[in-house]
Design an enzyme around this catalytic site. Structure first.
Site, PDB file in Angstrom:
ATOM      1  N   GLY A  12       0.779  -1.233   0.000  1.00  0.00           N
ATOM      2  CA  GLY A  12       0.000   0.000   0.000  1.00  0.00           C
ATOM      3  C   GLY A  12       0.808   1.280   0.000  1.00  0.00           C
ATOM      4  O   GLY A  12       0.338   2.302   0.487  1.00  0.00           O
ATOM      5  N   ASN A  14       1.494   3.019  -2.610  1.00  0.00           N
ATOM      6  CA  ASN A  14       0.780   3.952  -3.507  1.00  0.00           C
ATOM      7  C   ASN A  14      -0.438   4.542  -2.797  1.00  0.00           C
ATOM      8  O   ASN A  14      -0.722   5.729  -2.940  1.00  0.00           O
ATOM      9  CB  ASN A  14       0.372   3.257  -4.806  1.00  0.00           C
ATOM     10  N   ARG A  66     -15.723 -18.042  -8.590  1.00  0.00           N
ATOM     11  CA  ARG A  66     -15.195 -16.710  -8.898  1.00  0.00           C
ATOM     12  C   ARG A  66     -16.332 -15.701  -9.148  1.00  0.00           C
ATOM     13  O   ARG A  66     -16.250 -14.528  -8.799  1.00  0.00           O
ATOM     14  CB  ARG A  66     -14.302 -16.809 -10.134  1.00  0.00           C
ATOM     15  N   HIS A 110       0.744   0.999 -13.322  1.00  0.00           N
ATOM     16  CA  HIS A 110       1.545  -0.146 -13.783  1.00  0.00           C
ATOM     17  C   HIS A 110       3.020   0.250 -13.769  1.00  0.00           C
ATOM     18  O   HIS A 110       3.371   1.328 -14.261  1.00  0.00           O
ATOM     19  CB  HIS A 110       1.112  -0.562 -15.195  1.00  0.00           C
ATOM     20  N   GLU A 148     -11.415  -3.286 -21.086  1.00  0.00           N
ATOM     21  CA  GLU A 148     -11.537  -4.756 -21.078  1.00  0.00           C
ATOM     22  C   GLU A 148     -10.192  -5.438 -21.336  1.00  0.00           C
ATOM     23  O   GLU A 148      -9.989  -6.577 -20.964  1.00  0.00           O
ATOM     24  CB  GLU A 148     -12.558  -5.226 -22.128  1.00  0.00           C
ATOM     25  N   ALA A 180       8.609   7.523  -9.833  1.00  0.00           N
ATOM     26  CA  ALA A 180       7.507   7.605 -10.799  1.00  0.00           C
ATOM     27  C   ALA A 180       6.125   7.349 -10.176  1.00  0.00           C
ATOM     28  O   ALA A 180       5.279   8.230 -10.156  1.00  0.00           O
ATOM     29  CB  ALA A 180       7.767   6.650 -11.958  1.00  0.00           C
TER      30      ALA A 180
HETATM   31  C1  GRF Z   1       3.315  -1.214  -7.480  1.00  0.00           C
HETATM   32  O1  GRF Z   1       4.577  -1.423  -8.049  1.00  0.00           O
HETATM   33  C2  GRF Z   1       2.284  -1.069  -8.564  1.00  0.00           C
HETATM   34  O2  GRF Z   1       2.745  -0.419  -9.688  1.00  0.00           O
HETATM   35  C3  GRF Z   1       1.996  -2.503  -8.883  1.00  0.00           C
HETATM   36  O3  GRF Z   1       2.014  -3.156  -7.632  1.00  0.00           O
HETATM   37  C4  GRF Z   1       2.855  -2.450  -6.723  1.00  0.00           C
HETATM   38  C5  GRF Z   1       2.049  -2.113  -5.505  1.00  0.00           C
HETATM   39  O4  GRF Z   1       2.785  -1.560  -4.486  1.00  0.00           O
HETATM   40  N1  GRF Z   1       0.778  -2.613  -9.654  1.00  0.00           N
HETATM   41  P1  GRF Z   1       2.090  -0.929  -3.218  1.00  0.00           P
HETATM   42  O5  GRF Z   1       1.123  -1.939  -2.645  1.00  0.00           O
HETATM   43  O6  GRF Z   1       1.394   0.338  -3.636  1.00  0.00           O
HETATM   44  O7  GRF Z   1       3.211  -0.651  -2.249  1.00  0.00           O
END
Ligand code: GRF
Length: 208
Positions: A12, A14, A66, A110, A148, A180
């Protein structure tokens, strides 16, 4: 006020960057109304709770089919009723009906410069392993709307990051996050919250 739900799977960082950017006034007109994790006991949940944000765990492992998980996930998002859903390291395949219903209202971060090192099998550390294997000198991160396709939606923002001699996947992952991801994801949310982003066909047009 843009109401945001953030979906997470692990650390987490981000999510934390978004929380901190709102607190610092770098993201305006925005409120995180909920965090959904597909894993129990992850640091993301702690981060949400510390910030006073309601956190929910919805794990596919708790459902025999699912389709049942997909329905529970969609029901939870609908109940929270966000304007924007942010996938911040969410490692679950997003239900198609969810993508349809929230068209151009779901963004993903990403850890590469799309269209390099993306698509099926490119997630987490694997993205950086592949970049190092290929020997690229520049990598980076991309924020895009989710459609999609896999990592194929309109690109909102990208930022390059240099690959350095001696990089391991872990070192590179950290640099891509710091230089980034934690920069462009909050900025993209702020741009969306303040009406600076428009989707035109397969592309994003930014009005600055
Ligand atoms: C990040 O590198 C994001 O780009 C990828 O998964 C990772 C998640 O990291 N999709 P965090 O959980 O935000 O630390």
């Amino acid at each position: 006020m843009l109401k945001v739900v953030v979906c997470v799977s692990g650390g987490g960082t981000n999510l934390q960057a978004i929380i901190d950017s709102i607190a610092a006034g770098k993201i305006t007109n925005t409120e995180i109304i909920g965090v959904i994790s597909n894993n129990y006991g992850v640091k993301s949940i702690e981060r949400a709770e510390k910030a006073g944000i309601p956190a929910f765990v919805l794990s596919p492992k708790d459902y025999s089919e699912r389709s049942e998980f997909n329905k529970a996930f969609l029901d939870k998002v609908k109940e929270l009723d966000p304007d924007l859903v942010v996938l911040a390291g969410f490692l679950v395949r997003i239900p198609e009906e969810f993508v349809k219903e929230y068209s151009n209202r779901i963004v993903n971060i990403h850890p590469s410069l799309i269209p390099s090192f993306c698509g099926v099998g490119y997630y987490g550390l694997k993205v950086h392993e592949k970049a190092l294997e290929r020997g690229v000198k520049i990598t980076g991160a991309t924020v895009h709307f989710v459609n999609e396709g896999m990592d194929e939606g309109p690109i909102i923002a990208q930022k390059p990051v240099a690959v350095e001699d001696g990089d391991t996947p872990e070192i590179l992952q950290r640099r891509v996050m710091e230089q980034a991801e934690w920069v462009i994801l909050p900025k993209a949310i702020d741009d969306i919250a303040n009406g600076r982003i428009k989707v035109s066909g397969t592309k994003v047009i930014s009005a600055f």
